[in-house]
Design an enzyme around this catalytic site. Structure first.
Site, PDB file in Angstrom:
ATOM      1  N   THR A   1       0.748   0.500  29.770  1.00 55.12           N
ATOM      2  CA  THR A   1       0.020  -0.753  29.971  1.00 55.12           C
ATOM      3  C   THR A   1       0.489  -1.547  31.191  1.00 55.12           C
ATOM      4  OG1 THR A   1       1.573  -1.769  28.397  1.00 55.12           O
ATOM      5  CG2 THR A   1      -0.520  -0.981  27.521  1.00 55.12           C
ATOM      6  N   GLU A   2       1.296  -0.943  32.035  1.00 52.03           N
ATOM      7  CA  GLU A   2       1.903  -1.675  33.150  1.00 52.03           C
ATOM      8  C   GLU A   2       0.880  -2.279  34.109  1.00 52.03           C
ATOM      9  OE1 GLU A   2       5.068   1.232  31.753  1.00 52.03           O
ATOM     10  OE2 GLU A   2       2.884   1.194  31.946  1.00 52.03           O
ATOM     11  N   ALA A   3      -0.238  -1.586  34.351  1.00 52.56           N
ATOM     12  CA  ALA A   3      -1.222  -2.092  35.319  1.00 52.56           C
ATOM     13  C   ALA A   3      -1.807  -3.438  34.897  1.00 52.56           C
ATOM     14  CB  ALA A   3      -2.342  -1.070  35.513  1.00 52.56           C
TER      15      ALA A   3
END
Length: 251
Positions: free
Chosen positions: A131-133
């Site tokens: 989920t970093e983006a």
């Protein structure tokens, strides 16, 4: 923060921040590195398991830790990221087979920890995601391990979309190896195998992608010759022919 429990020849590494869903901070990251480096050289340990206490395996980065690193300059961030990389590599480079049990939230770095392991069993209700983006970041440090597990195609779609996915999807793409209520059966299965052979297999799979066909021919032939003529291989083959257990199953 993290605890190690030993049962026979199994070392159980447990992430122990249940009130924070075992989210990663600087202390836990260092504890993971220290634990796996220690267990790598512990001759009494044959198999390592990795799990999380409480409702989740690991929900990614701790919020307070994120606030700290947001204030870091570029060099501080680089050094911090190297320490994070060391944690994942300490798992992947461990010569013992590492079996993880996934449940609850397995997000970001938590999913990266699973990718660094050799075998992953998941509860059906586990939730995964890179989920970093969504935070304007990239799953950079975990990418070598994730791409090795699920391939560039799945990684491209899941890294860019930052979507969450369920255990059945994780099984289908290869992040998870089987679904179940615990990793105990897999641990028992691994305990039946020769420790020298398992360490050699891990080293082989790590080095094989960098070999050309000529080197692969030589190195793979040399490896099996060494194993066949070594004490463990000799005992294993004789035990099979004599219909008895090899010594490494009786230890």
């Amino acid at each position: 923060m993290l605890r190690i429990e030993k049962e026979g020849r199994v070392a159980k590494v447990v992430l122990d921040r249940p009130d924070k869903h075992n989210a990663l901070n600087a202390e836990l990251i260092q504890a993971i590195t220290d634990a796996f480096r220690q267990l790598s050289t512990d001759a009494s340990v044959k198999v390592v398991s990795l799990s999380g206490e409480g409702k989740s395996f690991c929900a990614g980065a701790d919020l307070n830790y994120m606030a700290e690193i947001a204030a870091f300059g570029k060099e501080e961030n680089y050094q911090d990221s190297l320490r994070l990389a060391d944690a994942f590599e300490s798992i992947a480079a461990c010569p013992k087979p590492v079996v993880a049990y996934a449940h609850g939230a397995c997000l970001g770095g938590g999913a990266g920890l699973l990718a660094a392991c050799d075998y992953v069993v998941s509860a059906l209700d586990a939730q995964f995601g890179f989920t970093e983006a969504r935070l304007g970041l990239a799953p950079s440090v975990i990418s070598p391990y994730v791409v090795r597990k699920i391939g560039i195609g799945h990684a491209r779609a899941l890294f860019l979309s930052a979507e969450r996915f369920d255990a059945e999807t994780a099984l289908r793409i290869g992040l998870v190896n089987r679904l179940g209520d615990s990793a105990d059966e897999v641990v028992r299965m691994l305990l039946e195998n020769g420790p020298v052979a398992m360490a050699a297999i891990k080293k082989l799979l790590s080095e094989l992608p960098s070999w050309d066909s000529g080197q692969a021919r030589e190195e793979t032939a040399r490896l099996i010759a060494n194993l066949r003529s070594g004490d463990e291989g000799q005992d294993g083959m004789k035990a099979f022919l004599e219909r008895r257990k090899p010594r490494y199953q009786e230890e």
